[in-house]
Scaffold this active site. Sequence first.
Site, mmCIF file in Angstrom:
data_model
loop_
_atom_site.group_PDB
_atom_site.id
_atom_site.type_symbol
_atom_site.label_atom_id
_atom_site.label_comp_id
_atom_site.label_asym_id
_atom_site.label_seq_id
_atom_site.Cartn_x
_atom_site.Cartn_y
_atom_site.Cartn_z
ATOM 1 N N HIS A 53 -1.648 30.593 36.126
ATOM 2 C CA HIS A 53 -0.666 29.698 36.942
ATOM 3 C C HIS A 53 -0.974 28.246 36.766
ATOM 4 O O HIS A 53 0.001 27.575 36.567
ATOM 5 C CB HIS A 53 -0.710 30.217 38.422
ATOM 6 C CG HIS A 53 0.001 31.526 38.809
ATOM 7 N ND1 HIS A 53 1.006 31.980 38.438
ATOM 8 C CD2 HIS A 53 -0.558 32.573 39.489
ATOM 9 C CE1 HIS A 53 1.497 33.174 38.867
ATOM 10 N NE2 HIS A 53 0.439 33.702 39.529
ATOM 11 N N HIS A 59 0.194 26.860 33.850
ATOM 12 C CA HIS A 59 1.489 26.400 33.927
ATOM 13 C C HIS A 59 1.988 25.106 34.564
ATOM 14 O O HIS A 59 2.822 24.450 34.084
ATOM 15 C CB HIS A 59 2.387 27.779 34.519
ATOM 16 C CG HIS A 59 3.680 27.689 34.187
ATOM 17 N ND1 HIS A 59 4.454 28.792 34.872
ATOM 18 C CD2 HIS A 59 4.583 27.491 33.179
ATOM 19 C CE1 HIS A 59 5.710 28.656 34.350
ATOM 20 N NE2 HIS A 59 5.873 27.963 33.566
ATOM 21 N N HIS A 84 -6.311 34.972 36.167
ATOM 22 C CA HIS A 84 -4.707 35.173 36.640
ATOM 23 C C HIS A 84 -4.472 33.667 37.245
ATOM 24 O O HIS A 84 -3.579 33.363 36.743
ATOM 25 C CB HIS A 84 -4.738 36.362 37.643
ATOM 26 C CG HIS A 84 -3.233 36.232 38.103
ATOM 27 N ND1 HIS A 84 -2.398 37.218 37.875
ATOM 28 C CD2 HIS A 84 -2.770 35.689 39.077
ATOM 29 C CE1 HIS A 84 -1.293 36.960 38.326
ATOM 30 N NE2 HIS A 84 -1.507 36.189 39.210
ATOM 31 N N GLU A 85 -5.400 33.377 38.324
ATOM 32 C CA GLU A 85 -4.871 32.329 38.905
ATOM 33 C C GLU A 85 -4.894 30.794 37.997
ATOM 34 O O GLU A 85 -4.060 30.031 38.152
ATOM 35 C CB GLU A 85 -5.780 31.980 40.309
ATOM 36 C CG GLU A 85 -5.611 33.061 41.319
ATOM 37 C CD GLU A 85 -4.068 33.355 41.774
ATOM 38 O OE1 GLU A 85 -3.217 32.548 41.519
ATOM 39 O OE2 GLU A 85 -3.850 34.591 42.095
#
Length: 727
Positions: free
Chosen positions: A515, A518, A511-512
Amino acid sequence: MSEGSSCEPKTRLLRIGTLIAAAACAMALGSCAKSASPPRASFGPDNPFYAASTLPFQAPPFDKIKDADYQPAIEAGIAQELAQVQTIAENPAAPTLENTIVAMEKSGQLIWRVMEVFNAVTSANLDPELQKVKSIEAPKLAALDDAIYLNSKLFQRVEAIYNQRLSLALDPESLRLVEFDYKKFVHSGAKLSDADKEKLKKLNEEESTLSNAFSDKLLAATKDAAYHTTDQAALSGLSEGQIASTVQEAKNRSATGYVIPLQNTTQQPDLAVLSNRSTRQALFEDSWNRAEHGGPNDTRDTIARLAQLRAQKAQLLGFPNFAAWQLEDQMAKTPEAVLKFLDALVPGSTANAVSQAKKLQALIDKQKGGFQLQPWDWNFYAEQIRKQKFNLNEAEVKSYFELDNVLKNGVFYAANRLYGLTFKERKDIPAYNPDVRVFEVFDADDKPLALWYCDYFKRDNKQGGAWMGNLVVQSKLLGTLPVVYNVANFSKPAPGQPALLSFDDVTAMFHEFGHALHGMFADTKYPSLSGTDVPRDFVEFPSQFNEHWATFPAVFSNYAKNYKSGAPMPAALAAKVKKTQTFNQGYDLTELLAAAELDMQWHTLPASAPLENPDSFETEALEKTHLALRYVPPRYRSSYFLHIWSNGYDAGYYAYLWSEMLDDDAFQWFEDHGGLTRANGDRFRQMVLSRGNTEDLAKMYGAWLGAPPNIKPMLKYRGLTQPGGSK
Ligand SMILES: [Zn+2]
């Protein structure tokens, strides 16, 4: 990650409308003058923030930065930004893109340089000295934001450019920035008359006071409402270790006996194991009624007024309700779109919950319980079914998830297969704590792309949860490449022992890192539109999307290997680990939906509505939205819904589910187009991950997918394809 973890990226503190900025603004409005203290005399070339870092990627020189360096740099940064903005506003030349909009982008480089680092360190490595600096500087930083957005001369220049924007032959990104800046000013009240600006400031001031009062009251109420007993038998079901911690909690409060402190949510973790039904009921009711006991910590009057004044604020700004104002710059855009989205999830979700409830009731009856299922029973019986069905041995599962292996053969591997990235650890680049590791990230053509730091282990001076942030934001205008970090709170192994993760931890890493991708793929000109600086209902999309690779067969089998023998996880165990993810979905989704609908109902009240009675308002709101299930209460009751009254998720709680719709939909596209391929990855990177906020996000998403977002994949991944069917 579900909403439970605070996994949102740390976005830029000033200028951008973010959770953090919103909270900081609320704190400061009206509470301090719009002038910053003069820079301290001690700020000079010996301060490590004085000039851009000379390390690779302008990485912060953590080996030189001392606690005492932050405050002078922040104050000098505020003064510099104020002076630069004033110069732009007072420029006698006619406004142009270059002398106004671009000049604003270039301004304030010192404050950005220090604040990115300060935010990272105060979240992950706080000490009392930094805590003090933080509380002194937060209101000054928020006032700086006001000084920019309520500066009418500056707004006149922005508005002049906005009005001629279509005749200026701007490139698409510059056009987007002009529109973004203009809307941000208007959204903040720049178009109001001076008299209305004063009214707005008063409303903002009252809102910030009430928001702060709410969180203070709730903190105290939650502490006071902890479950307390002197009878150890009441705690049957808890392990010895859990009982020991209830004794310790009691001691901490100078109480006798046993204390179970409350968590933020309606449901409490111990309800899954407490076998004494009256204890469960008491603990549940302590939670449910925590802020409704009358007296100084009752929050009901506060939230009734908050809802009303937000509606009044929206009216002043020209909107029918607060949600309409708040959603203006989000991907969903309107309350109608959000309500339509939520309403579409309700029938499948509640049907699933009802069907699950029947199974739980059957188990209660089989055990001759002789009672009707209530919310305090749900997790206790669901846990028994979960055990029966999966019988997972947590220690056995963890032996297949050693951290370094998951990182290199899972997280990095997926990024290599999709995007061609490679990684090299850089032990020569300084970090703020010995636990932090630094990697240089290379693009498919071997060119340096970014620096990535990871800080995975729990520490006492670190906030809970997991998150991502930037130490340097990518911008072609400023000539900067991204420096990005991930933080988590995994248990640190004893020296010489392997760090073994739960599957939840593994998912959090993916998940992290989503980010982080991105942030690292950001390829934009302007810093305000770069990377993860996107609306709240879009920002969790890349991260939740990246979670899907954790269970993707070709990735999973590459990292899920026993840390001693290297043997792959047996297929049966792997299937169970993956399948537990969709267990209890009827409950989990319904309680989220109930909270999201409550948020929307409160924030679509018109300004003319009277002060509401929170209890009857809540009951009616849940009935109206078909979510009044006796045994599935909302994840947060109105009176303790911190997200919406104090933490910047007002008319925004739906964003977690909205992003989930996008990530499931996007992953379905990958599955339909060959899965884990460079072609798919590169296309996604080029059309979405590199684009930041340079384009309308609904359009960006639609152009990539070839269609608007579809809710069906989310229903499938949630196990809700057939209403009534459950897993
Ligand atoms: Zn996140």
